[in-house]
Enzyme design. Structure first.
Site, short mmCIF file in Angstrom:
data_model
loop_
_atom_site.label_atom_id
_atom_site.label_comp_id
_atom_site.label_asym_id
_atom_site.label_seq_id
_atom_site.Cartn_x
_atom_site.Cartn_y
_atom_site.Cartn_z
N LYS A 149 -62.79 3.93 23.39
CA LYS A 149 -62.78 4.61 22.09
C LYS A 149 -63.13 3.65 20.95
O LYS A 149 -63.88 4.01 20.04
CB LYS A 149 -61.41 5.26 21.87
CG LYS A 149 -61.13 6.39 22.86
CD LYS A 149 -59.67 6.78 22.87
CE LYS A 149 -59.38 7.89 23.88
NZ LYS A 149 -57.95 8.09 24.12
N ILE A 187 -58.21 14.37 16.22
CA ILE A 187 -58.44 13.74 14.90
C ILE A 187 -59.95 13.68 14.63
O ILE A 187 -60.69 13.12 15.45
CB ILE A 187 -57.85 12.31 14.85
CG1 ILE A 187 -56.37 12.32 15.25
CG2 ILE A 187 -58.06 11.69 13.47
CD1 ILE A 187 -55.74 10.93 15.33
#
Ligand code: HSE
Length: 437
Positions: free
Chosen positions: A205, A136
């Protein structure tokens, strides 16, 4: 056509995918960039495997230092992982004036400031799209596509393994340990899956995304982290009954006191698109003040999806090579001298709603005692279920949803509730986010 020489450190799953995709789409990519991107050298401990993947046109070495020292190599891709050798090699590459592309989220979340500062001093690029949510392009979206916005919050399913486990538990009624074994068998989870199931990978993340969204340094050590290993099927079923689904979310939010940075299992309304992201897929909702909520969905891991991000970074670096370093897109979206020292708020100060499950002895006054404690702590109940128990049992489960309150209020209330003589077990507490504001 000009060529750019690249050195690849580590040709495992993602490295192999990068080599394959770059070769397959070479012509198309060269037309887009205006030059050929050539993997000239590959370093891997397993030379035989590396030779097998890359053939005879590419130099293979077991000594990664040869690549970072090679004056012909302009860009180094680091796909070794870990925080020791990878860090050393990246810093050496930067020091030798090479641009770096990495998928190493743990390294950036823990040592990003040092790495970015070294790159800044040398005027080289460190690109890391593949470090967050695999294929993504969320880093690009945050850093460039949403640059007009004041980002308000980000909430993401950013660990495929734990999302797969939760999906299996909900859909098939599997126990946590069975779903984990299945994830391991399918090769989703690491041999040591702690990083996946205990929320550490997701915290790496969300830490990186928080830095880009809010212009703050990477501060992994300040993140609150809770994984899914303690979740049980009963709570997953209760949440469904109330119209919610439990997901492991990475959340970062701008609030009055600073920035919230947290990973934990979270109830979210089933009607939200992100609640319906199942299996190993990832999805991230970013709320900007101008654009409103936006959703990014795709494969969060795997050879070719992650290679897609690695190669996008290679192309980006190739395109920026001619740009004066001062005019490049900053790594963390804000130039280093514009980073702010906005604090990460402590978990005690976080405001959210809660799911509570209380196992009590079924006798008069128990519910009254519990609701009194909640009322005294200024906590308002928004929904409640008490399940009829089997005749031979005297224990009953009370499930409550609360309105938004402060974490310290709920902690105090839970402490007091657990001391009631009618309580037969610890209170189960799962945070709840409506994701609608
Ligand atoms: N272990 C990670 C996951 C892979 O399950 O999402 C990519 O970071």
């Amino acid at each position: 056509m000009k060529s750019i020489n690249v050195g690849l450190l580590g040709i495992g799953t993602v490295g192999g995918g990068t080599f394959t995709v770059l070769k397959r789409n070479q012509e198309e990519i060269a037309r887009r960039v205006g030059c050929n991107i050539i993997i000239q050298m590959v370093a891997d401990k397993d030379i035989e495997k590396a030779h097998h993947i890359v053939g005879s046109q590419t130099i293979v070495t077991a000594n990664a230092h040869e690549i970072v020292a090679n004056p012909d190599i302009e860009i180094v891709i680091e796909l070794i992982g870990g925080q020791t050798i990878a860090k050393e090699l990246i810093l050496q590459a930067i020091n030798n004036g090479k641009h770096v592309v990495t998928a190493n989220k743990a390294l950036l979340a823990n040592h990003g400031s040092e790495i970015f500062s070294a790159a800044q001093q040398k005027g080289v690029i460190v690109a890391f799209e593949a470090a967050v949510a695999g294929g993504i392009p969320i880093i690009k979206a945050l850093r460039e596509g949403l640059t007009a916005n004041r980002i308000e919050w980000i909430a993401g399913i950013i660990n495929g393994t734990s999302n797969y486990i939760l999906s299996e538990m909900r859909e098939k009624g599997l126990a946590f340990s069975t779903a984990l074994t299945s994830a391991q068998r399918l090769g989703y989870a690491e041999a040591d899956p702690t990083y996946d199931i205990e929320g550490i990978d997701a915290a790496h993340k969300i830490t990186i995304m928080a830095a880009i969204a809010f212009g703050i340094p990477v501060r992994f050590e300040k993140a609150y982290i809770e994984g899914i290993s303690q979740l049980n099927n009963e709570d997953i079923r209760n949440a469904e009954e109330l119209g919610y689904r439990i997901k492991l979310l990475g959340i970062t939010k701008r609030v009055e006191k600073g920035i919230e940075l947290r990973v934990h299992p979270t109830l979210i309304p089933i009607k939200r698109l992100i609640a319906n992201v199942e299996g190993v897929m990832n999805a991230i909702v970013v709320k900007g003040d101008a654009v409103g909520p936006t959703l990014y969905y795709g494969a969060g891991a795997g050879a070719e999806p992650t290679a897609s991000s690695v190669i996008a970074d290679l192309v980006d670096v190739a395109r920026q090579l001619t740009v004066d370093p001062k005019h490049r897109v900053p790594y963390l979206a804000f130039p280093p001298d514009s980073l702010s020292d906005t604090p990460i708020v402590s978990m005690e100060d976080v405001q959210t709603a809660y799911y509570l499950r209380l196992q009590v002895i079924d006798k008069p006054g128990v519910l009254a005692d519990i609701t009194r404690i909640l009322a005294d702590a200024d906590i308002s109940i928004s929904a409640m279920i008490q399940k009829e128990h089997a005749e031979e049992e005297d224990r009953v489960n009370i499930i409550m949803l609360t309105h938004t309150t402060q974490e310290k209020n709920i902690n105090r209330a839970i402490d007091k509730i657990e001391k009631l003589p009618s309580m037969t077990d610890k209170v189960v507490r799962i945070r709840l986010e409506e994701l609608n504001k």
